[in-house]
Design a protein around this motif. Structure first.
Motif, PDB file in Angstrom:
ATOM      1  N   THR A   1       4.683   6.077   7.039  1.00 47.77           N
ATOM      2  CA  THR A   1       4.758   4.622   7.202  1.00 47.77           C
ATOM      3  C   THR A   1       5.874   4.217   8.148  1.00 47.77           C
ATOM      4  O   THR A   1       5.689   3.346   9.003  1.00 47.77           O
ATOM      5  CB  THR A   1       4.955   3.936   5.833  1.00 47.77           C
ATOM      6  OG1 THR A   1       3.893   4.301   4.956  1.00 47.77           O
ATOM      7  CG2 THR A   1       4.984   2.419   5.982  1.00 47.77           C
TER       8      THR A   1
ATOM      9  N   ASN B   1      -4.572   4.403   9.241  1.00 45.77           N
ATOM     10  CA  ASN B   1      -4.248   2.966   9.368  1.00 45.77           C
ATOM     11  C   ASN B   1      -5.481   2.085   9.279  1.00 45.77           C
ATOM     12  O   ASN B   1      -5.507   0.969   9.810  1.00 45.77           O
ATOM     13  CB  ASN B   1      -3.513   2.681  10.683  1.00 45.77           C
ATOM     14  CG  ASN B   1      -2.088   3.196  10.684  1.00 45.77           C
ATOM     15  OD1 ASN B   1      -1.594   3.662   9.666  1.00 45.77           O
ATOM     16  ND2 ASN B   1      -1.436   3.121  11.817  1.00 45.77           N
TER      17      ASN B   1
ATOM     18  N   THR C   1       3.587   0.017  12.763  1.00 43.96           N
ATOM     19  CA  THR C   1       2.668   0.230  11.647  1.00 43.96           C
ATOM     20  C   THR C   1       2.472  -1.070  10.871  1.00 43.96           C
ATOM     21  O   THR C   1       1.347  -1.468  10.574  1.00 43.96           O
ATOM     22  CB  THR C   1       3.205   1.325  10.710  1.00 43.96           C
ATOM     23  OG1 THR C   1       3.291   2.554  11.429  1.00 43.96           O
ATOM     24  CG2 THR C   1       2.293   1.518   9.505  1.00 43.96           C
TER      25      THR C   1
ATOM     26  N   LEU D   1      -0.926  -0.485   6.045  1.00 44.32           N
ATOM     27  CA  LEU D   1       0.046  -0.236   4.985  1.00 44.32           C
ATOM     28  C   LEU D   1      -0.665   0.110   3.684  1.00 44.32           C
ATOM     29  O   LEU D   1      -1.577  -0.619   3.270  1.00 44.32           O
ATOM     30  CB  LEU D   1       0.915  -1.471   4.744  1.00 44.32           C
ATOM     31  CG  LEU D   1       1.927  -1.867   5.814  1.00 44.32           C
ATOM     32  CD1 LEU D   1       2.736  -3.058   5.331  1.00 44.32           C
ATOM     33  CD2 LEU D   1       2.846  -0.714   6.183  1.00 44.32           C
TER      34      LEU D   1
END
Length: 472
Positions: free
Chosen positions: A192, A128, A339, A142
């Motif tokens: 994700t 991340n 996330t 992302l």
């Protein structure tokens, strides 16, 4: 029972307010401003001197990487670049791909300078975050990638650069020094979203039908991305927003993202946040009301309707136009919960916001196959308080607002008299609007509610007309 938490002022911006001298200054607040730096020792968190030629006046918070990336080709170079691009292998973009070109080109993803190559993709997917050559870590929760199919991969056939073609057939960018690597969709989806359950909106729209390869490289965007939908004047870049904060002499900027209409509970939260910042000694906190403007799922209220509704909120004086900037955030929506909320917060750092409001179940949605939330509603704000690369951003947890049936207005929920409060969900609000039933007085400003009622009435008219059109 009121909650008490400690406010830790990050030294990166403790100089902004003379009342916030110490990194260990503590405040008692019913709803806290907080940021935990427990993970900081594990990472090299960096500040960088900005080169004179790239100085941005706003000193509220430094963009990731020290400068806001700008990948738009200068106007006097566009003709030659376009001629060069005409000779290259063409790679087609979907509407969502074009939204990502927009995001990257304006610096929302700084210091990212193009679609991710494999090393960047793997760091984003598994950590991340991205680690620069100098060891600095920036948040990047992302993957921002471009997929191509087998036929396109074969056509590229060893080319170093390719031209990117928008859905309208026009060349919009050049992708330089490309790298092609395998698109493992199952791994990407699982990491994700934390699930591969069928029915995830972004997955079905953008990943399942995408190619089996990813192509990364450095972007050169031939001209600013425009949508010609009457809303382009709301699409302010990070650089433009920073300039506007300077013009308004903001000494704090607090960002609030939403993909829904603004009701009076939202307004209560935003107005209360400004009051709290004034109480802390800030002189001119400015609200960045920043609705998401990229892809959203089919049952969300469309962007043009939301923007009209937001304008009514300001017209009706629910929010103060003098201390509010309404701008569109061009990113597509993933509905990936904790996330994705990191991406939302990171992008606002690059736009100059040094406070970020986070609510219940940010970027979340219902589980696509089960009757429950996909994510724990408290995990978003907890993750933001610990996420590597977001240490310089202050997180403002959302106070829960509901309709107070005694006071007959939206108010902060009081557990001691829980029976007096009515929770009006987004689903219930949409049901009211569809059926023409009015919500309780004080739930939403009348002008804003009228916009929603008209929108849902137009939908019903279209639905009623559809069978006749088909049978004809």
């Amino acid at each position: 029972m009121s909650l008490t938490m400690k406010l830790q002022i990050n030294p990166l911006f403790s100089h902004l307010n003379p009342n916030l001298k110490s990194h260990k200054t503590h405040f008692n607040l019913q709803t806290p401003i907080y940021h935990s730096n427990k993970l900081t020792p594990l990472f090299k968190i960096c500040t960088r001197k900005m080169m004179t030629s790239h100085v941005i006046k706003s000193s509220l918070i430094e963009p990731d990487g020290g400068v806001v990336v700008d990948l738009i080709v200068p106007e006097n170079e566009r003709g030659l670049k376009r001629l060069e691009a005409e000779q290259m292998v063409k790679v087609g973009l979907t509407k969502i791909d074009l939204e990502w070109v927009h995001v990257i080109s304006e610096g929302w993803a700084s210091p990212l300078k193009g679609f991710m190559r494999e090393d960047e993709y793997l760091q984003s997917l598994h950590f991340n975050s991205l680690k620069g050559d100098d060891g600095c870590v920036v948040n990047m929760s992302l993957p921002i990638v471009l997929a191509v199919d087998d036929e396109t991969k074969d056509r590229i056939c060893g080319a170093n650069d390719v031209a990117l073609v928008g859905p309208d057939g026009n060349i919009v960018a050049i992708l330089r020094s490309i790298e092609i690597y395998k698109h493992n969709k199952e791994e990407r989806i699982a990491r994700t979203w934390g699930t591969i359950a069928p029915g995830l909106p972004y997955v079905e729209e953008a990943i399942t039908p995408a190619g089996n390869w990813l192509i990364g490289g450095d972007l050169e965007v031939l001209s600013p991305i425009k949508y010609n939908d009457g809303l382009d004047n709301y699409r302010l870049s990070p650089k433009q927003l920073r300039e506007e904060f300077d013009r308004r002499k903001a000494d704090a900027v607090f960002a609030f993202q939403l993909r829904n209409p603004v009701h009076n509970g939202h307004a209560l939260l935003m107005n209360d946040t400004r009051k709290r910042l004034l109480d802390l000694g800030y002189k001119n906190p400015v609200l960045l009301l920043h609705p998401l403007g990229g892809y959203t799922k089919a049952d969300d209220v469309p962007l043009d309707v939301r923007m009209e509704q937001h304008s009514k909120v300001l017209e009706d004086g629910v929010l103060d136009p003098e201390t509010t900037i309404v701008s569109i955030f061009p990113s597509p929506m993933h509905y990936a919960g904790p996330t994705e909320v990191q991406w939302h917060a990171k992008a606002r750092i690059n736009a100059g916001a040094n406070f970020y409001i986070v609510g219940r179940d940010p970027a979340g949605m219902g589980h696509p196959t089960e009757k429950r939330d996909l994510y724990d509603p408290d995990h978003g704000k907890k993750v933001l308080s610990m996420a590597p690369g977001l240490e310089k951003l202050n997180i403002l947890p959302f106070r829960v607002a509901a309709y107070d049936t005694v006071a007959k207005k939206m108010a902060f929920f009081d557990p001691s008299r829980a029976k007096d409060f009515l929770f009006i969900s987004g689903t219930k609000m949409r049901t009211f609007a569809r059926t023409g039933e009015s919500p309780p007085n004080g739930f939403m400003c009348p002008g804003g509610w009228d916009v929603l009622v008209k929108y849902y009435a137009s939908l019903q008219t279209e639905e009623a007309a559809t069978p006749a059109a088909v049978s004809a």
